[in-house]
Design a protein around this motif. Structure first.
Motif, PDB file in Angstrom:
ATOM      1  N   LYS A   1       0.847  -1.206   0.000  1.00 53.36           N
ATOM      2  CA  LYS A   1       0.000   0.000   0.000  1.00 53.36           C
ATOM      3  C   LYS A   1       0.879   1.253   0.000  1.00 53.36           C
ATOM      4  N   THR A   2       1.944   1.210   0.781  1.00 51.97           N
ATOM      5  CA  THR A   2       2.884   2.340   0.807  1.00 51.97           C
ATOM      6  C   THR A   2       3.503   2.544  -0.565  1.00 51.97           C
ATOM      7  N   ALA A   3       3.857   1.444  -1.230  1.00 53.54           N
ATOM      8  CA  ALA A   3       4.454   1.520  -2.560  1.00 53.54           C
ATOM      9  C   ALA A   3       3.474   2.137  -3.562  1.00 53.54           C
ATOM     10  N   GLN A   4       2.179   1.797  -3.439  1.00 53.60           N
ATOM     11  CA  GLN A   4       1.178   2.376  -4.336  1.00 53.60           C
ATOM     12  C   GLN A   4       1.067   3.881  -4.126  1.00 53.60           C
ATOM     13  N   LYS A   5       1.029   4.301  -2.867  1.00 54.54           N
ATOM     14  CA  LYS A   5       0.947   5.744  -2.566  1.00 54.54           C
ATOM     15  C   LYS A   5       2.175   6.470  -3.106  1.00 54.54           C
ATOM     16  N   ASN A   6       3.350   5.883  -2.910  1.00 56.73           N
ATOM     17  CA  ASN A   6       4.583   6.508  -3.388  1.00 56.73           C
ATOM     18  C   ASN A   6       4.645   6.554  -4.910  1.00 56.73           C
ATOM     19  N   THR A   7       4.135   5.499  -5.565  1.00 52.13           N
ATOM     20  CA  THR A   7       4.111   5.469  -7.031  1.00 52.13           C
ATOM     21  C   THR A   7       3.198   6.576  -7.561  1.00 52.13           C
ATOM     22  N   GLU A   8       2.018   6.699  -6.961  1.00 57.11           N
ATOM     23  CA  GLU A   8       1.071   7.747  -7.372  1.00 57.11           C
ATOM     24  C   GLU A   8       1.694   9.137  -7.212  1.00 57.11           C
ATOM     25  N   LYS A   9       2.335   9.360  -6.077  1.00 54.08           N
ATOM     26  CA  LYS A   9       2.981  10.652  -5.815  1.00 54.08           C
ATOM     27  C   LYS A   9       4.089  10.921  -6.834  1.00 54.08           C
ATOM     28  N   SER A  10       4.905   9.912  -7.126  1.00 53.22           N
ATOM     29  CA  SER A  10       6.022  10.087  -8.071  1.00 53.22           C
ATOM     30  C   SER A  10       5.528  10.399  -9.479  1.00 53.22           C
ATOM     31  N   ILE A  11       4.466   9.709  -9.917  1.00 51.70           N
ATOM     32  CA  ILE A  11       3.918   9.956 -11.252  1.00 51.70           C
ATOM     33  C   ILE A  11       3.376  11.376 -11.350  1.00 51.70           C
ATOM     34  N   LYS A  12       2.692  11.820 -10.312  1.00 51.39           N
ATOM     35  CA  LYS A  12       2.158  13.195 -10.307  1.00 51.39           C
ATOM     36  C   LYS A  12       3.294  14.212 -10.360  1.00 51.39           C
ATOM     37  N   GLU A  13       4.388  13.924  -9.663  1.00 56.06           N
ATOM     38  CA  GLU A  13       5.547  14.833  -9.688  1.00 56.06           C
ATOM     39  C   GLU A  13       6.185  14.871 -11.073  1.00 56.06           C
ATOM     40  N   ILE A  14       6.275  13.706 -11.736  1.00 52.26           N
ATOM     41  CA  ILE A  14       6.852  13.651 -13.093  1.00 52.26           C
ATOM     42  C   ILE A  14       6.015  14.492 -14.050  1.00 52.26           C
ATOM     43  N   ILE A  15       4.684  14.359 -13.965  1.00 51.81           N
ATOM     44  CA  ILE A  15       3.798  15.090 -14.873  1.00 51.81           C
ATOM     45  C   ILE A  15       3.805  16.586 -14.562  1.00 51.81           C
ATOM     46  N   SER A  16       3.865  16.954 -13.275  1.00 48.30           N
ATOM     47  CA  SER A  16       3.804  18.371 -12.902  1.00 48.30           C
ATOM     48  C   SER A  16       5.024  19.160 -13.378  1.00 48.30           C
ATOM     49  N   ILE A  17       6.121  18.458 -13.713  1.00 50.30           N
ATOM     50  CA  ILE A  17       7.314  19.138 -14.241  1.00 50.30           C
ATOM     51  C   ILE A  17       7.055  19.638 -15.665  1.00 50.30           C
ATOM     52  N   ILE A  18       6.145  18.982 -16.388  1.00 48.47           N
ATOM     53  CA  ILE A  18       5.843  19.383 -17.767  1.00 48.47           C
ATOM     54  C   ILE A  18       5.150  20.739 -17.750  1.00 48.47           C
ATOM     55  N   PRO A  19       5.623  21.706 -18.548  1.00 46.28           N
ATOM     56  CA  PRO A  19       4.984  23.033 -18.566  1.00 46.28           C
ATOM     57  C   PRO A  19       3.504  22.942 -18.960  1.00 46.28           C
ATOM     58  N   ASP A  20       2.707  23.834 -18.404  1.00 43.88           N
ATOM     59  CA  ASP A  20       1.274  23.980 -18.713  1.00 43.88           C
ATOM     60  C   ASP A  20       0.413  22.815 -18.242  1.00 43.88           C
ATOM     61  N   THR A  21       0.884  22.041 -17.262  1.00 43.68           N
ATOM     62  CA  THR A  21       0.028  20.978 -16.720  1.00 43.68           C
ATOM     63  C   THR A  21      -0.602  21.394 -15.389  1.00 43.68           C
ATOM     64  N   ASP A  22      -0.347  22.631 -14.968  1.00 46.88           N
ATOM     65  CA  ASP A  22      -0.873  23.103 -13.676  1.00 46.88           C
ATOM     66  C   ASP A  22      -2.394  23.097 -13.623  1.00 46.88           C
ATOM     67  N   ASP A  23      -3.031  23.331 -14.769  1.00 49.19           N
ATOM     68  CA  ASP A  23      -4.493  23.420 -14.798  1.00 49.19           C
ATOM     69  C   ASP A  23      -5.174  22.063 -14.908  1.00 49.19           C
ATOM     70  N   TYR A  24      -4.382  20.984 -14.936  1.00 49.01           N
ATOM     71  CA  TYR A  24      -4.943  19.650 -15.091  1.00 49.01           C
ATOM     72  C   TYR A  24      -5.028  18.922 -13.751  1.00 49.01           C
ATOM     73  N   THR A  25      -6.052  18.106 -13.605  1.00 47.06           N
ATOM     74  CA  THR A  25      -6.157  17.206 -12.461  1.00 47.06           C
ATOM     75  C   THR A  25      -5.521  15.874 -12.895  1.00 47.06           C
ATOM     76  N   ILE A  26      -4.652  15.342 -12.062  1.00 41.11           N
ATOM     77  CA  ILE A  26      -3.965  14.093 -12.405  1.00 41.11           C
ATOM     78  C   ILE A  26      -4.542  12.963 -11.564  1.00 41.11           C
ATOM     79  N   GLU A  27      -5.009  11.922 -12.255  1.00 34.98           N
ATOM     80  CA  GLU A  27      -5.551  10.749 -11.565  1.00 34.98           C
ATOM     81  C   GLU A  27      -4.723   9.523 -11.933  1.00 34.98           C
ATOM     82  N   VAL A  28      -4.298   8.783 -10.925  1.00 32.38           N
ATOM     83  CA  VAL A  28      -3.493   7.576 -11.150  1.00 32.38           C
ATOM     84  C   VAL A  28      -4.297   6.378 -10.645  1.00 32.38           C
ATOM     85  N   THR A  29      -4.470   5.399 -11.517  1.00 27.88           N
ATOM     86  CA  THR A  29      -5.150   4.163 -11.120  1.00 27.88           C
ATOM     87  C   THR A  29      -4.235   2.976 -11.401  1.00 27.88           C
ATOM     88  N   PHE A  30      -4.457   1.896 -10.675  1.00 30.79           N
ATOM     89  CA  PHE A  30      -3.615   0.702 -10.800  1.00 30.79           C
ATOM     90  C   PHE A  30      -4.410  -0.435 -11.419  1.00 30.79           C
TER      91      PHE A  30
END
Length: 195
Positions: A164-193
């Motif tokens: 469960k901890t690994a899933q939470k960390n994976t979700e957080k890491s993916i959101k961080e990777i996407i948030s680095i891309i310019p102009d993604t601030d206005d998007y909601t990011i949803e991660v599902t497994f």
């Protein structure tokens, strides 16, 4: 006077063309947020290690020779080991699926799995080892015991909620990777497994 008007007209035309060109050039260099762009950024992370679990254990190995289910006297052997190890969990992001609907980025990835479970060989210390001539301790005893201890450590880690901890960390890491891309601030990011 006519030449001055032509020169001024030419200069104004060149300025308008230059400013217009700069405006359209800036428009074209801004990245368009597409599922392909996000997919490529996510895949660059490849095997994403999101969780590390360090363990230190003491274990005792013991057995004796047997005949028809009966333990043969004077063939008992045992040793006690202390050791440290590490379990790494993560997910393969090359298999991620990205979809964009309106202002939501949906990312679907495999659930995190165990990428490695290893004992640090330099941490191994042996205590209280028997020297039985009838049933000597062999290298295969140590290997089998180490494998058994790694499996026990993994089982304990899972009971403590490591996946469960690994899933939470994976979700957080993916959101961080996407948030680095310019102009993604206005998007909601949803991660599902994936199940």
């Amino acid at each position: 006077m006519k030449n001055l008007k032509k020169v001024l007209f030419g200069v104004v035309f060149i300025l308008i063309a230059f400013v217009g060109g700069m405006f359209f050039a800036n428009k074209q260099t801004e990245p368009e947020i597409t599922s392909t762009l996000i997919q490529n950024r996510i895949e660059q992370a490849s095997d994403l290690v999101t969780t590390k679990y360090h363990y230190a254990k003491v274990g005792k190995f013991e057995n004796s020779l047997s005949l028809n289910g009966w333990s043969i006297p004077l063939t008992n052997k045992y040793f006690i080991l202390t050791f440290e190890g590490e379990i790494q969990l993560g997910t393969d992001l090359s298999k991620a699926n990205v979809e964009i609907n309106d202002s939501t980025i949906h990312v679907t990835v495999n659930k995190p799995t165990v990428l490695s479970n290893s004992i640090d060989e330099s941490s191994i210390e042996v205590y209280d080892e028997t020297k039985n001539i009838f049933n000597p301790i062999s290298v295969s005893d140590y290997k089998a015991f180490a494998f058994e201890q790694k499996e026990k450590a993994l089982s304990e880690a899972k009971k403590k909620g490591l996946l469960k901890t690994a899933q939470k960390n994976t979700e957080k890491s993916i959101k961080e990777i996407i948030s680095i891309i310019p102009d993604t601030d206005d998007y909601t990011i949803e991660v599902t497994f994936k199940e």
